[in-house]
Design a protein around this motif. Structure first.
Motif, mmCIF file in Angstrom:
data_model
loop_
_atom_site.group_PDB
_atom_site.id
_atom_site.type_symbol
_atom_site.label_atom_id
_atom_site.label_comp_id
_atom_site.label_asym_id
_atom_site.label_seq_id
_atom_site.Cartn_x
_atom_site.Cartn_y
_atom_site.Cartn_z
ATOM 1 N N GLY A 185 -19.707 12.093 48.138
ATOM 2 C CA GLY A 185 -19.679 12.205 49.592
ATOM 3 C C GLY A 185 -18.326 11.860 50.156
ATOM 4 N N ARG A 186 -18.110 12.327 51.364
ATOM 5 C CA ARG A 186 -16.836 12.064 52.041
ATOM 6 C C ARG A 186 -16.663 10.582 52.300
ATOM 7 N NH1 ARG A 186 -17.506 15.977 56.575
ATOM 8 N NH2 ARG A 186 -18.232 17.688 55.339
ATOM 9 N N GLY A 187 -15.433 10.149 52.208
ATOM 10 C CA GLY A 187 -15.128 8.762 52.504
ATOM 11 C C GLY A 187 -15.182 7.863 51.280
ATOM 12 N N ARG A 188 -15.859 8.300 50.239
ATOM 13 C CA ARG A 188 -15.943 7.455 49.045
ATOM 14 C C ARG A 188 -14.713 7.641 48.169
ATOM 15 N NH1 ARG A 188 -20.993 5.075 47.878
ATOM 16 N NH2 ARG A 188 -22.622 5.787 49.274
ATOM 17 N N GLY A 189 -14.236 8.877 48.010
ATOM 18 C CA GLY A 189 -13.000 9.129 47.304
ATOM 19 C C GLY A 189 -13.040 9.016 45.795
ATOM 20 N N VAL A 190 -14.230 8.956 45.187
ATOM 21 C CA VAL A 190 -14.306 8.790 43.735
ATOM 22 C C VAL A 190 -13.686 9.987 43.017
ATOM 23 C CG1 VAL A 190 -15.842 8.441 41.759
ATOM 24 C CG2 VAL A 190 -16.379 7.396 43.959
ATOM 25 N N THR A 191 -14.072 11.186 43.411
ATOM 26 C CA THR A 191 -13.563 12.372 42.727
ATOM 27 C C THR A 191 -12.059 12.505 42.944
ATOM 28 O OG1 THR A 191 -15.717 13.393 43.156
ATOM 29 C CG2 THR A 191 -13.995 14.814 42.294
ATOM 30 N N ASP A 192 -11.603 12.231 44.153
ATOM 31 C CA ASP A 192 -10.157 12.268 44.416
ATOM 32 C C ASP A 192 -9.421 11.288 43.505
ATOM 33 O OD1 ASP A 192 -9.453 14.002 46.899
ATOM 34 O OD2 ASP A 192 -11.267 12.928 47.483
ATOM 35 N N ALA A 193 -9.929 10.070 43.386
ATOM 36 C CA ALA A 193 -9.270 9.056 42.565
ATOM 37 C C ALA A 193 -9.258 9.473 41.095
ATOM 38 C CB ALA A 193 -9.971 7.706 42.742
ATOM 39 N N LEU A 194 -10.370 10.030 40.612
ATOM 40 C CA LEU A 194 -10.413 10.504 39.230
ATOM 41 C C LEU A 194 -9.387 11.606 38.995
ATOM 42 C CD1 LEU A 194 -14.270 10.546 38.655
ATOM 43 C CD2 LEU A 194 -12.611 9.206 37.328
ATOM 44 N N PHE A 195 -9.313 12.565 39.932
ATOM 45 C CA PHE A 195 -8.379 13.676 39.768
ATOM 46 C C PHE A 195 -6.932 13.222 39.892
ATOM 47 C CE2 PHE A 195 -11.754 16.416 39.200
ATOM 48 C CZ PHE A 195 -11.344 17.742 39.065
ATOM 49 N N GLU A 196 -6.660 12.270 40.774
ATOM 50 C CA GLU A 196 -5.293 11.754 40.880
ATOM 51 C C GLU A 196 -4.861 11.121 39.568
ATOM 52 O OE1 GLU A 196 -5.402 9.251 44.356
ATOM 53 O OE2 GLU A 196 -5.704 10.997 45.659
ATOM 54 N N ASP B 105 -21.335 30.015 40.687
ATOM 55 C CA ASP B 105 -22.444 29.494 41.492
ATOM 56 C C ASP B 105 -22.356 27.988 41.710
ATOM 57 O OD1 ASP B 105 -23.565 32.044 41.700
ATOM 58 O OD2 ASP B 105 -24.764 31.780 39.875
ATOM 59 N N ASN B 106 -21.144 27.442 41.723
ATOM 60 C CA ASN B 106 -20.943 26.015 41.948
ATOM 61 C C ASN B 106 -20.002 25.821 43.146
ATOM 62 O OD1 ASN B 106 -20.755 23.235 41.770
ATOM 63 N ND2 ASN B 106 -20.294 23.198 39.583
ATOM 64 N N PRO B 107 -20.479 26.148 44.363
ATOM 65 C CA PRO B 107 -19.595 26.093 45.534
ATOM 66 C C PRO B 107 -19.100 24.693 45.885
ATOM 67 C CG PRO B 107 -21.866 26.486 46.216
ATOM 68 C CD PRO B 107 -21.834 26.579 44.717
ATOM 69 N N ARG B 108 -19.906 23.667 45.632
ATOM 70 C CA ARG B 108 -19.463 22.307 45.949
ATOM 71 C C ARG B 108 -18.217 21.965 45.136
ATOM 72 N NH1 ARG B 108 -23.492 18.490 44.071
ATOM 73 N NH2 ARG B 108 -22.148 18.218 42.281
ATOM 74 N N ALA B 109 -18.250 22.254 43.829
ATOM 75 C CA ALA B 109 -17.086 21.976 42.979
ATOM 76 C C ALA B 109 -15.900 22.840 43.392
ATOM 77 C CB ALA B 109 -17.438 22.207 41.509
ATOM 78 N N GLN B 110 -16.146 24.128 43.649
ATOM 79 C CA GLN B 110 -15.050 25.008 44.057
ATOM 80 C C GLN B 110 -14.359 24.486 45.309
ATOM 81 O OE1 GLN B 110 -15.752 29.296 44.064
ATOM 82 N NE2 GLN B 110 -17.532 28.968 42.749
ATOM 83 N N ALA B 111 -15.137 24.005 46.268
ATOM 84 C CA ALA B 111 -14.558 23.496 47.518
ATOM 85 C C ALA B 111 -13.690 22.274 47.256
ATOM 86 C CB ALA B 111 -15.664 23.160 48.517
ATOM 87 N N PHE B 112 -14.144 21.367 46.415
ATOM 88 C CA PHE B 112 -13.330 20.193 46.101
ATOM 89 C C PHE B 112 -12.032 20.609 45.422
ATOM 90 C CE2 PHE B 112 -11.628 17.222 43.076
ATOM 91 C CZ PHE B 112 -11.282 16.176 43.925
ATOM 92 N N TYR B 113 -12.125 21.476 44.407
ATOM 93 C CA TYR B 113 -10.929 21.871 43.663
ATOM 94 C C TYR B 113 -9.899 22.522 44.584
ATOM 95 C CZ TYR B 113 -14.053 21.118 39.667
ATOM 96 O OH TYR B 113 -14.936 20.580 38.765
#
Length: 187
Positions: free
Chosen positions: A116-127, A149-157
């Protein structure tokens, strides 16, 4: 208002193979698993402890693979991403040939309660993952594949800066479905 949690992102250690196994099995039980991973829960669960020990040990050495984990405030593993170093001329996971030395991000997973927004876990992992890739000599490109068929992941990437390369491969075992290659080049 929800408070933001603090996560420590670090490389997984060899002795943490039980946590590596548990997180992978949790990822494969996630509802998005059929379009996010090329492995089934049943196949992964059947692997012996020696497999998980070798996997964790190899990632901990960090020579050709490194697994990053996001550890929550109580020591729980919130998520993970693995970086594979691909050498020019080698075969990739889809049977193609690697054209240049590059990093390949795989096994991206964040537990639902940490998304979810504001948590930043995926951002921190990718950084951490991309930062490690940039630290490697000769790596100026990071890639990953994402199911159509994985729009959530595509949007993050896309938000992180990845763009479609034009590469498309059929999903192993389901040639009617496609995986798109997305790339990030060194700034």
């Amino acid at each position: 208002m929800e408070q933001e949690c603090v996560y420590v992102v670090r490389a997984a250690r060899a002795e943490e193979w039980p946590q590596v196994r548990e997180l992978r099995l949790a990822a494969l039980r996630d509802p998005a698993a059929p379009v996010a991973f090329l492995e089934t829960y049943e196949d992964a669960a059947a692997k012996p402890d020696a497999f998980w020990q070798e996997r964790a040990e190899g990632a901990a050495r960090g020579e050709r693979v490194r697994q990053f984990v996001a550890e929550g405030p109580h020591g729980e593993w919130a998520g993970s991403v693995t970086v594979l170093v691909e050498e020019a001329g080698a075969d990739d996971v889809f049977g193609g040939s690697v054209e240049r030395r590059q990093a390949h991000l795989v096994a991206v997973f964040v537990r639902p309660e940490h998304r979810g927004r504001g948590r930043g876990v995926t951002d921190a992992l990718f950084e951490a993952a991309v930062g490690w890739a940039w630290s490697l000599e000769g790596v100026d490109r990071v890639r990953l594949y994402v199911h159509e068929d994985n729009p959530r992941a595509q949007a993050f990437y896309r938000r992180f800066g990845f763009v479609r390369s034009g590469g498309v491969v059929p999903v192993p075992g389901d040639p009617s479905s496609r995986e798109f290659e997305l790339v990030l080049t060194r700034p």
